[in-house]
Design a protein around this motif. Structure first.
Motif, PDB file in Angstrom:
ATOM      1  N   UNK A 132      -6.173 111.229  43.888  1.00 32.82           N
ATOM      2  CA  UNK A 132      -7.443 110.944  43.225  1.00 32.82           C
ATOM      3  C   UNK A 132      -8.387 110.335  44.281  1.00 32.82           C
ATOM      4  N   UNK A 133      -9.633 110.087  43.900  1.00 32.96           N
ATOM      5  CA  UNK A 133     -10.570 109.512  44.883  1.00 32.96           C
ATOM      6  C   UNK A 133     -10.035 108.221  45.509  1.00 32.96           C
ATOM      7  N   UNK A 163      -6.691 116.194  43.321  1.00 30.78           N
ATOM      8  CA  UNK A 163      -6.434 116.409  41.896  1.00 30.78           C
ATOM      9  C   UNK A 163      -7.686 116.815  41.129  1.00 30.78           C
ATOM     10  N   UNK A 164      -7.600 117.905  40.365  1.00 33.37           N
ATOM     11  CA  UNK A 164      -8.728 118.299  39.527  1.00 33.37           C
ATOM     12  C   UNK A 164      -8.571 117.723  38.119  1.00 33.37           C
ATOM     13  N   UNK A 165      -9.095 116.562  37.881  1.00 35.01           N
ATOM     14  CA  UNK A 165      -8.958 115.944  36.557  1.00 35.01           C
ATOM     15  C   UNK A 165     -10.216 115.199  36.162  1.00 35.01           C
ATOM     16  N   UNK A 171     -14.840 109.455  39.078  1.00 32.56           N
ATOM     17  CA  UNK A 171     -14.871 108.490  40.178  1.00 32.56           C
ATOM     18  C   UNK A 171     -15.270 109.118  41.509  1.00 32.56           C
ATOM     19  N   UNK A 172     -15.691 110.388  41.478  1.00 32.19           N
ATOM     20  CA  UNK A 172     -16.291 110.967  42.674  1.00 32.19           C
ATOM     21  C   UNK A 172     -15.295 111.525  43.677  1.00 32.19           C
ATOM     22  N   UNK A 173     -14.476 112.456  43.228  1.00 26.50           N
ATOM     23  CA  UNK A 173     -13.504 113.101  44.130  1.00 26.50           C
ATOM     24  C   UNK A 173     -14.221 113.715  45.342  1.00 26.50           C
TER      25      UNK A 173
END
Lengths: 318, 297
Positions: A132-133, A163-165, A171-173
């Motif tokens: 995640x970010x 992660x694509x979620x 939160x700005x991947x």
């Protein structure tokens, strides 16, 4: 234990036969030494033939092997005194990316890397190596720490992708990865990236900008997963094998495209067959890279890194 | 660095009046002329269709002062990529469809009187995807902004990295971001405008690195595409997920500006940050010397 990929069938069969003969020999009733020797020769030949001619898709399968050594395996086998550092100081400690400080052959290095889990429970904790970010921001924090003390950064890449979620987007991947790309380009300390398994697109690149980029023989590095590419271009996920060839994701092809700098050989059949040997090869390659970078005047490092990336691409101008 | 200068012709496209089109969002029938005159905005519901790069440039560089650079750069086919069509064929049809040689137009111009180095992506060329040419043109533009010490403006409209150039496309993310690190160190302003859609590798590189980030109303903006996310998490996505408004609420963009007001807002930002006034002699790229026939190289 031995993977059991379809393409390994002849090897598994020969191994089975040799095993049965050895058991017979153990009973001492028949002399099978000659037969074992002949089968062993066949087995060696089959291994060389199969592992020497892997298709890109077969390499992808080896790169994803559940027994493949992961970041923390290399850290354990190559370094001493590893102290893990946690958290991005903003939101969480993303365990899909691990990092810390360790001693590598007498020198202190900062390690970051994606980490997959060995079993379901650990995989849930590590989100299958998809960060995640906050994972990218933890890596960023550790790289700034490395810069502060002029310690080299060693980055291990092994992720199917960022992660694509929903939370990742909230939160700005994209921002987290973009900031890492910009920061790594300007980091005033050597960076060596090693692609040890899956080099899944932006998620891999997010910790993968380096002065030297090394890649294991059976790792892959791609702009999109072969399955994703097949789904978009052929509307058919089962064409993944074809996509793997078309995308040119194997180390040899990437070396030709200047995307990577060095191929690290693996034990025959893949790194999962011999962790110690795999770690020795990675360590030797890493030390070589760090030695080369140690000879670059510190003031030249960032400029050289810029020029390395500046050259990449293929186009025409009349 | 070499620049190939060409003036973008400022002219209105001839649209036969009375050609009707159905809005993708509200399904109302509206005339194409109305939509085009309104910068591809639906007059009924405000839906923003992708705006072709030349139209965007005309709308922002109203006095026609826009000097294109690298206009002759074209994609190669480094992977010899073939899916249902070979990549060169895709390039040809994309060129026909968009009227452009690649998915981005770059140049230096006068926006509200301020000098600015500007890139505009075009979604009609292979979904605005970033391959070597997009990465190289944007990197050269950033280097030009540094050389001339003028602000950088990038208007994104892109589905992300281009599959047909494989890892070379991926590494354009690193290349453009590295150039932005230099821009940063030089203290030069970068305004990023995200339009519908801006996703994937474009968002994961330059588009997210603006000092000021502007989004267009309702634009789809994100890292992963909604379809991929839905497939991964096996859940329906919340209403308004990955829209410009969602990004504003989550602190990822600074403001949402309607298309018609973009030029004015950008000029105001440029002014506050002390952008230099455009001067042709100082800012316009060097003209390419016309090659005389028979002249020695």
């Amino acid at each position: 234990m031995n993977g059991g990929f379809d393409f390994e069938k002849p090897i598994v069969e020969l191994e089975g036969e040799i095993g049965r003969l050895r058991a017979l020999a153990g009973e001492g009733t028949v002399d099978v030494a000659a037969e074992i020797e002949s089968l062993q020769k066949k087995l060696d030949a089959a291994r060389r033939d199969i592992y020497g001619n892997l298709t890109p898709w077969q390499r992808v399968q080896i790169a994803r092997h559940p027994q493949r050594p992961y970041t923390l395996d290399y850290v354990r086998l190559m370094t001493e005194g590893f102290i893990e550092l946690a958290g991005d100081r903003f939101f969480a400690n993303d365990q899909a990316i691990v990092g810390g400080v360790a001693r590598l052959e007498g020198r202190t290095v900062v390690v970051v890397g994606q980490q997959k889990g060995r079993d379901t429970k650990e995989n849930l904790l590590r989100n299958f190596g998809s960060a995640h970010p906050e994972g990218y921001r933890k890596a960023y924090r550790l790289m700034r720490l490395a810069e502060k003390f002029r310690l080299p950064v060693v980055s291990f890449i092994d992720t199917p992708g960022a992660y694509p979620g929903i939370g990742a987007e909230e939160r700005g991947q994209a921002e987290a990865i973009a900031c890492n790309l910009r920061a790594m380009a300007a980091l005033e300390t050597p960076i060596v990236a090693v692609i040890i398994g899956e080099g899944g697109s932006g998620g891999a690149l997010g910790i993968g900008v380096g002065d030297e980029v090394l890649m294991l023989e059976n790792a892959y590095y791609s702009v999109i997963s072969p399955e994703g590419c097949a789904a978009i271009l052929w509307k058919d996920q089962s064409k993944a094998a074809e996509a793997a060839s078309t995308l040119r994701i194997s180390p040899r092809e990437l070396l030709e495209l200047d995307v990577i700098d060095l191929i690290v050989p693996e034990p025959l059949g893949g790194a999962h067959r011999n962790y110690e040997l795999a770690a020795r090869e990675v360590k030797a390659a890493l030390l070589g890279a760090l030695d080369r970078l140690g000879r670059v005047p510190p003031g030249d490092l960032v400029r050289r890194r810029y020029e390395k990336y500046r050259r990449i691409g293929s186009f025409t101008e009349e | 660095m070499r620049f190939f200068a060409r003036r973008i012709k400022v002219k209105k496209r001839d649209i036969p009046a009375g050609v009707w089109t159905k809005c993708r969002r509200c399904k109302e029938m509206v005339t194409s002329q109305e939509v085009e005159e309104n910068l591809m905005t639906c007059p009924k519901c405000g839906y923003l269709s992708p705006l072709p790069a030349p139209a965007r440039i005309r709308s922002l560089f109203a006095d026609g002062e826009f000097h294109e650079i690298d206009a002759r750069m074209r994609p190669a086919d480094p992977l010899k990529f073939v899916d249902s069509l070979p990549y060169p064929k895709r390039q040809q049809s994309a060129e026909k469809r968009s009227g452009l040689p690649e998915a981005v137009v770059t140049g230096i111009g006068s926006l509200g009187g301020f000098a600015v180095a500007c890139a505009v992506m075009d979604f009609e060329y292979m979904g605005g995807s970033m391959g070597s040419v997009v990465g190289e043109k944007i990197t050269r533009l950033i280097e030009a902004a540094i050389e001339k010490r003028i602000p950088l403006l990038i208007i994104s409209s892109s589905g992300g990295a281009r599959m047909q150039e494989g890892a070379l496309s991926l590494l354009q993310l690193a290349k453009t971001s590295a150039a932005l690190a230099r821009l940063d160190a030089e203290g030069i302003l970068f305004v990023s405008v995200m339009t519908n859609p801006t996703t994937g590798g474009t968002t994961a590189s330059f588009a997210s690195l603006g000092d000021v980030i502007v989004a267009e109303p309702g634009a789809l903006i994100g890292f992963a595409g909604p379809r991929v996310i839905k497939q991964t998490i096996q859940q329906d996505l919340p209403d308004g997920f990955q829209t410009a408004e969602f990004l504003l609420a989550h602190g990822m963009v600074d403001m949402i500006v309607p298309r018609r007001e973009l030029g004015g807002r950008l000029a105001a930002i440029l002014s506050l940050f002390g952008a230099p006034r455009f001067r042709s002699a100082a800012h316009a790229p060097r003209q390419r010397r016309p090659r005389r026939e028979g002249a020695e190289a």
